[in-house]
Design an enzyme around this catalytic site. Structure first.
Site, short mmCIF file in Angstrom:
data_model
loop_
_atom_site.label_atom_id
_atom_site.label_comp_id
_atom_site.label_asym_id
_atom_site.label_seq_id
_atom_site.Cartn_x
_atom_site.Cartn_y
_atom_site.Cartn_z
N GLU A 134 0.85 -1.19 0.00
CA GLU A 134 0.00 0.00 0.00
C GLU A 134 0.89 1.24 0.00
O GLU A 134 2.12 1.15 0.07
CB GLU A 134 -0.94 0.00 1.21
CG GLU A 134 -1.98 -1.11 1.17
CD GLU A 134 -2.96 -1.05 2.32
OE1 GLU A 134 -2.74 -0.26 3.25
OE2 GLU A 134 -3.95 -1.79 2.29
N HIS A 260 -8.39 10.22 4.03
CA HIS A 260 -8.12 9.16 3.05
C HIS A 260 -8.38 9.71 1.66
O HIS A 260 -9.43 10.31 1.41
CB HIS A 260 -8.99 7.94 3.31
CG HIS A 260 -8.47 6.70 2.64
ND1 HIS A 260 -8.53 6.51 1.28
CD2 HIS A 260 -7.86 5.60 3.15
CE1 HIS A 260 -7.99 5.34 0.98
NE2 HIS A 260 -7.57 4.76 2.10
N ARG A 313 -0.43 8.88 1.96
CA ARG A 313 -1.81 9.35 1.85
C ARG A 313 -1.92 10.87 1.83
O ARG A 313 -2.76 11.42 1.12
CB ARG A 313 -2.64 8.77 3.00
CG ARG A 313 -2.90 7.30 2.82
CD ARG A 313 -3.64 6.70 4.00
NE ARG A 313 -3.94 5.29 3.75
CZ ARG A 313 -4.49 4.49 4.63
NH1 ARG A 313 -4.80 4.94 5.83
NH2 ARG A 313 -4.73 3.24 4.33
N HIS A 374 -10.41 10.24 7.79
CA HIS A 374 -10.21 8.81 7.93
C HIS A 374 -9.64 8.40 9.28
O HIS A 374 -10.20 7.53 9.94
CB HIS A 374 -9.27 8.33 6.82
CG HIS A 374 -9.04 6.85 6.79
ND1 HIS A 374 -10.08 5.95 6.74
CD2 HIS A 374 -7.89 6.11 6.80
CE1 HIS A 374 -9.58 4.71 6.72
NE2 HIS A 374 -8.27 4.78 6.77
N ARG A 409 -0.19 8.74 9.41
CA ARG A 409 -0.10 7.28 9.60
C ARG A 409 0.24 6.57 8.31
O ARG A 409 -0.38 6.80 7.27
CB ARG A 409 -1.43 6.75 10.14
CG ARG A 409 -1.48 5.23 10.28
CD ARG A 409 -2.82 4.80 10.83
NE ARG A 409 -3.91 5.07 9.93
CZ ARG A 409 -4.39 4.20 9.03
NH1 ARG A 409 -3.84 3.02 8.91
NH2 ARG A 409 -5.41 4.52 8.27
#
Length: 568
Positions: A134, A260, A313, A374, A409
């Site tokens: 990811e 997100h 992100r 998110h 994160r």
């Protein structure tokens, strides 16, 4: 510490006196991966302890079940904890606690193996654990289950384990209202003596009651409902953070709220929980475009970052937002048509079903996406064993700020954090439980924010404290929130309690975002577009002192991956 302009919040919630009482050595608030792991591990460490798990809805209603992508750990060939540490520090943008990250990545693999031994059925290929990649990860290290139903499978396994441990009592439909505290000691320090709960549908325990205990573990999740659109479930109203704040604990780095980048766009009027399109879809080859094929849509992430569509992100969310502003479009598109229907049905069955439910077939059509709130990287400040600065209070998972996430994160580190730090709490808590103490009379001033203000509060936070932030917008948010501070005239109840919690966290978040005059990780200031390590590299702590929010800034050590032993 300096007071914030929007500084007045209730010191406790207006609520009826407890009508019933129960006792347990330890009360765990929350039933996701963090809460259930804490309960199971504490029980395993000392079976003589009485444990009570309270959850706001049913056991599987929290954020864990919605985690699609998976759980990150260095489990694959050639991968190492040092490489995982490096990727986490890069994503955290200079705000991570290196010791906390090192704990996460070194203890993570064994924690995941323990989860497998507990009965979690992760996906395998030819007998080997399937691992994917990811955004922000330079290795395939994301273990997943059911294709895109990792959280649901972990939740299933943990609930089954709880059901096999009848000594752990569970109360569902229980909203934690406030902590009960002891009289101050000779140094003026209070400690945890219990928690008040409001329970629905539990027979003799209906209404407000008190659970007396020797320790409380907060594992209540995040603050998603602060904003109008979020990937978080409706129960995520910042309750645990607000409870801790009112009890005298420190909140840290609330300004670092992750949006997100790829949440399915359902229209301008859609509010509440929105469908998440997992980053793992991009990990399997999907990419972002700024228009439909017939409009000549182009891949705008190419050239924005070396990882393009798999950039961290914050990078992707900012790029999408910028492109939306440039084009005047309310969303961008995710193109995953080339994956094919068969692959979609096997790898992402849950996302496929949700997309089709909303009229889009991702095997043949582009998915409209836009950023939405998110994950909260900040929260209740803890040490490396989950202790807060109120004796007897611990925190783990999204409600906590352990230091591992920094300013942003890294994908799929959240489930791992809840797993690892709950295990660490269980290692120390049984040996440091305080003696039983009766709750003291509570001198704190009570209040409520009118629940009718909730929509305006969320709209203010979304428009002024969302992805795009500036001094003008943040000042407007702080001032508007100050007009909503709690009095005593509203009727006590779940709506008012949740709104009051949202107001307290929103006020602290907005002022922290105003104070941080730089762009770092998930905190993006249009008027301070660069990262400023000279004056801004540090943490913003918030406390409630005599009914006023007060904040202080303190510098942090460097977390440059090249200086702490991590390598790509």
């Amino acid at each position: 510490m300096s007071p914030s302009p929007a500084s007045r919040v209730p010191q406790r919630l207006t609520a009826p006196d407890p009508g019933w009482t129960t006792r347990a050595d330890v009360v765990v608030i929350g039933s996701g991966i963090a809460g259930l792991t804490a309960a199971l591990r504490i029980h395993a460490a000392d079976k003589s302890l009485e444990l009570l798990v309270v959850t706001k809805d049913v056991l599987n209603a929290g954020s864990t079940q919605w985690a699609q992508g998976g759980i990150a750990a260095a489990l694959g060939p050639g991968d190492t904890p040092d490489q995982h540490l490096h990727d986490t520090l890069v994503a955290g943008a200079g705000a991570c606690d290196v010791d906390a990250v090192r704990i996460l990545v070194t203890e993570g693999p064994d924690a995941v193996r323990e989860l497998i031994a507990l009965g979690t059925e992760f996906d395998h290929h030819e007998g080997e654990l399937s691992l994917t990649r990811e955004g922000g990860h330079l290795r395939d290290r994301i273990a997943h289950a059911g294709g895109d139903a990792t959280g649901a499978e972990i939740q299933r396994a943990l609930i089954a384990a709880i059901e096999r441990a009848p000594a752990i009592e569970v109360i569902q439909h229980a909203l934690a209202v406030d902590l009960l505290l002891t009289d101050p000691d000779e140094d003026g320090q209070v400690a945890v003596a219990g928690v008040t709960l409001h329970v629905l549908g539990e027979g003799q325990r209906d209404g407000v009651g008190a659970a007396h205990c020797r320790a409380v573990v907060l594992a209540s999740g995040g603050l998603g409902q602060v904003f109008s659109q979020s990937t978080n479930p409706s129960v995520s109203t910042g309750d645990g953070m607000a409870i801790a704040l009112r009890a005298g604990a420190t909140l840290r780095d609330l300004e670092f709220v992750q949006f997100h980048p790829t949440v399915m766009y359902l229209g301008p009027e859609s509010q509440g929980q929105q469908p998440l399109i997992s980053e793992a879809v991009r990990g399997e080859g999907a990419f972002l475009v700024d228009g439909l094929p017939e409009e000549g849509g182009t891949r705008f992430m190419v050239g924005q970052h070396e990882l393009a569509d798999l950039a961290p992100r914050d990078v992707v969310a900012k790029a999408i937002t910028r492109r939306m502003l440039e084009t005047g479009k309310p969303h961008m598109w995710l193109d995953a048509r080339h994956l094919g229907a068969e692959f979609w049905e096997k790898r992402f069955p849950t996302i496929l079903a949700v997309c089709r439910q909303h009229g889009v077939d991702p095997a043949t059509e582009l998915i409209p996406v836009a950023p939405a709130q998110h994950y909260a990287s900040g929260g209740v400040a803890t040490d490396l064993d989950g202790r807060c600065d109120v004796p007897g209070l611990y925190a783990t998972g999204e409600v906590a700020c352990s230091g591992v996430h920094g300013a942003n994160r890294l994908a799929s580190n959240s489930l791992l954090e809840g797993l690892v730090f709950s295990r660490r709490i269980a290692q120390v808590l049984p040996g440091e439980l305080r003696p039983w103490s009766e709750p003291a009379d509570d001198p704190r001033t009570a209040g409520l924010v009118d629940f009718k203000q909730r929509l305006e509060l969320q709209a203010t936070m979304t428009s002024r404290v969302g992805v795009l932030r500036s001094a003008e917008g943040l000042t407007g948010a702080v001032n508007r929130l100050s007009d909503l501070d709690g009095g005593s005239g509203d009727v006590p109840g779940v709506d008012g309690w949740e709104t009051t919690n949202l107001h307290a966290i929103s006020s602290a978040l907005a002022y922290a975002a105003l104070r941080r005059e730089e762009t770092r990780g998930s905190h993006w200031r249009e008027d301070f577009g660069d990262r400023d390590d000279a004056t801004q590299a540090g943490h913003i702590d918030t406390r409630l002192v005599d009914g006023r929010l007060e904040q202080r800034f303190w510098p942090a050590a460097s977390t440059d991956p090249s200086t702490v032993g991590g390598s790509a």
